[in-house]
Design a protein around this motif. Structure first.
Motif, PDB file in Angstrom:
ATOM      1  N   ARG A 185     -46.595  24.442  17.597  1.00 26.59           N
ATOM      2  CA  ARG A 185     -45.592  23.416  17.902  1.00 26.59           C
ATOM      3  C   ARG A 185     -45.878  22.748  19.247  1.00 26.59           C
ATOM      4  O   ARG A 185     -45.793  21.527  19.386  1.00 26.59           O
ATOM      5  N   PHE A 186     -46.208  23.570  20.237  1.00 30.46           N
ATOM      6  CA  PHE A 186     -46.433  23.045  21.578  1.00 30.46           C
ATOM      7  C   PHE A 186     -47.641  22.116  21.600  1.00 30.46           C
ATOM      8  O   PHE A 186     -47.591  21.030  22.187  1.00 30.46           O
ATOM      9  N   LYS A 187     -48.738  22.509  20.966  1.00 29.11           N
ATOM     10  CA  LYS A 187     -49.946  21.686  20.961  1.00 29.11           C
ATOM     11  C   LYS A 187     -49.741  20.396  20.181  1.00 29.11           C
ATOM     12  O   LYS A 187     -50.356  19.375  20.486  1.00 29.11           O
ATOM     13  N   SER A 188     -48.867  20.438  19.190  1.00 24.47           N
ATOM     14  CA  SER A 188     -48.558  19.229  18.432  1.00 24.47           C
ATOM     15  C   SER A 188     -47.848  18.209  19.311  1.00 24.47           C
ATOM     16  O   SER A 188     -48.085  17.007  19.203  1.00 24.47           O
ATOM     17  N   GLU A 189     -46.987  18.696  20.201  1.00 24.56           N
ATOM     18  CA  GLU A 189     -46.216  17.797  21.058  1.00 24.56           C
ATOM     19  C   GLU A 189     -46.948  17.452  22.351  1.00 24.56           C
ATOM     20  O   GLU A 189     -46.811  16.357  22.884  1.00 24.56           O
ATOM     21  N   TYR A 190     -47.728  18.413  22.859  1.00 31.89           N
ATOM     22  CA  TYR A 190     -48.443  18.203  24.132  1.00 31.89           C
ATOM     23  C   TYR A 190     -49.925  18.548  23.965  1.00 31.89           C
ATOM     24  O   TYR A 190     -50.416  19.548  24.516  1.00 31.89           O
ATOM     25  N   PRO A 191     -50.657  17.758  23.211  1.00 37.54           N
ATOM     26  CA  PRO A 191     -52.069  18.085  22.937  1.00 37.54           C
ATOM     27  C   PRO A 191     -52.952  18.057  24.168  1.00 37.54           C
ATOM     28  O   PRO A 191     -54.033  18.636  24.169  1.00 37.54           O
ATOM     29  N   GLN A 192     -52.515  17.378  25.236  1.00 37.30           N
ATOM     30  CA  GLN A 192     -53.344  17.255  26.433  1.00 37.30           C
ATOM     31  C   GLN A 192     -53.272  18.493  27.319  1.00 37.30           C
ATOM     32  O   GLN A 192     -54.072  18.625  28.257  1.00 37.30           O
ATOM     33  N   ILE A 193     -52.357  19.386  27.063  1.00 37.38           N
ATOM     34  CA  ILE A 193     -52.206  20.573  27.900  1.00 37.38           C
ATOM     35  C   ILE A 193     -52.996  21.734  27.305  1.00 37.38           C
ATOM     36  O   ILE A 193     -52.789  22.118  26.159  1.00 37.38           O
ATOM     37  N   GLU A 194     -53.891  22.279  28.096  1.00 38.20           N
ATOM     38  CA  GLU A 194     -54.702  23.421  27.661  1.00 38.20           C
ATOM     39  C   GLU A 194     -53.902  24.703  27.825  1.00 38.20           C
ATOM     40  O   GLU A 194     -53.300  24.946  28.871  1.00 38.20           O
ATOM     41  N   VAL A 195     -53.892  25.523  26.792  1.00 33.74           N
ATOM     42  CA  VAL A 195     -53.150  26.778  26.827  1.00 33.74           C
ATOM     43  C   VAL A 195     -54.139  27.943  26.729  1.00 33.74           C
ATOM     44  O   VAL A 195     -54.991  27.957  25.835  1.00 33.74           O
ATOM     45  N   THR A 196     -54.034  28.883  27.643  1.00 35.21           N
ATOM     46  CA  THR A 196     -54.853  30.087  27.580  1.00 35.21           C
ATOM     47  C   THR A 196     -53.940  31.310  27.489  1.00 35.21           C
ATOM     48  O   THR A 196     -52.836  31.319  28.039  1.00 35.21           O
ATOM     49  N   ILE A 197     -54.412  32.332  26.766  1.00 30.17           N
ATOM     50  CA  ILE A 197     -53.616  33.530  26.522  1.00 30.17           C
ATOM     51  C   ILE A 197     -54.309  34.744  27.113  1.00 30.17           C
ATOM     52  O   ILE A 197     -55.510  34.950  26.912  1.00 30.17           O
ATOM     53  N   PHE A 198     -53.548  35.535  27.862  1.00 27.44           N
ATOM     54  CA  PHE A 198     -54.013  36.836  28.333  1.00 27.44           C
ATOM     55  C   PHE A 198     -53.183  37.899  27.638  1.00 27.44           C
ATOM     56  O   PHE A 198     -51.955  37.886  27.721  1.00 27.44           O
TER      57      PHE A 198
END
Length: 297
Positions: A112-125
């Motif tokens: 959902r987040f990437k659909s709305e904010y595709p320009q923001i890179e998300v990394t998971i730890f």
């Protein structure tokens, strides 16, 4: 930040007239005229020669133009640096989460987040509770999922109560057929992850007089189920961890209700970043839809 008069001055130079400068700035021509007059008064000399076709810079105006433009450029640079620090233009959000959140929550939240904010890179730890809290405290994680209690001076938002259950082999049946009691446990051994023993799981084990020498430790939730399935002991796992695990086991509640409190944890600086606020909003939206009766107010 730079005086608005500097922006007006630069706009008049670019557009060549007060009228077109006003249009570009979305203000009235009189506001532009007033701003230039005020700037000329402050500086002590005229900046423009007015004529029917528009305006042109005086010699003094030409002299101060590069200085004013430099001020505006520096302001813009500062704005960009500030945005990068807040995670807006840099497009970065770093999330720390334990395994059951990674498996059950994050796929939907991130989609959902990437659909709305595709320009923001998300990394998971992915880590345990203590590792996640340490990352938030040090600033290497922007948003962390953890479990109460958290003693650090961090921002903590309780999310849901996650019930804790007893996991048993198929040949184990509580005396009343419904819930596990002290009599059912007796001297049986328990299997859990090391990190869980210092939190809500310990409260349950203490109630049933389970001593540390009656506990075996496993590396992850799926391994606990496998060991229980093999008859090596009873397991103790929260509902969220059990959601997508597989194994030929029985799951029973305890005769007293136990639950862990899953929470979000952030430090005060990163909590103010626009990207962090957007992700937090998306997390809360998902949880409100998924757990309407278990969500903290």
């Amino acid at each position: 930040m730079a005086n608005f008069s500097y922006e007006v001055f630069a706009a008049v130079v670019e557009k060549g007239s007060f009228f077109h400068a006003a249009q570009s700035l979305n203000v009235t021509p009189s506001a532009v005229s007033h701003s230039i007059n005020q700037l000329e008064t402050d500086l002590g000399f005229a900046l423009f020669l007015r004529n029917r076709s528009g305006v042109e810079l005086t010699n003094d105006g030409k002299t101060v133009l590069p200085v004013i433009q430099s001020i505006l450029n520096t302001e813009e640079e500062l704005r960009q640096v500030a945005d990068n620090i807040k995670g807006l233009n840099s497009g970065r959000i770093r999330i720390g989460a334990f395994s059951s959140v990674c498996i059950n929550w994050l796929p939907t939240i991130l989609r959902r987040f990437k659909s709305e904010y595709p320009q923001i890179e998300v990394t998971i730890f992915q880590g345990d509770f203590n590792q996640i809290v340490a990352g938030v405290r040090e600033g290497t994680i922007d948003i962390g999922f953890s479990s109460l209690p958290i003693e650090d001076n961090l921002l903590v938002q309780p999310l849901i109560k996650d019930p804790i259950y007893c996991v048993a082999p198929t040949d184990f049946v509580p005396q009343d057929g419904k819930a596990v009691t002290k009599k059912d446990i007796g001297k049986r051994r328990f299997i859990l992850q090391q990190i869980d023993y210092d939190r809500d799981t310990k409260n349950a084990l203490d109630r049933y007089n389970v001593t540390p020498n009656s506990i075996n430790y496993s590396i992850d939730d799926q391994s606990i189920l496998s060991m229980v399935e093999s008859g090596l002991g009873l397991g103790i796992l929260p509902k969220l961890a059990l959601k997508k695990l597989t194994g030929d086991v029985h799951i029973y509640p305890f005769d007293k209700e136990f639950a862990r409190t899953i929470c979000l944890v952030m430090n005060k600086t990163q909590a103010q970043a626009p990207s962090t606020k957007r992700m937090t909003s998306e997390i809360n939206r998902f949880l409100k839809e998924t757990y309407p009766d278990r969500l903290f107010a």
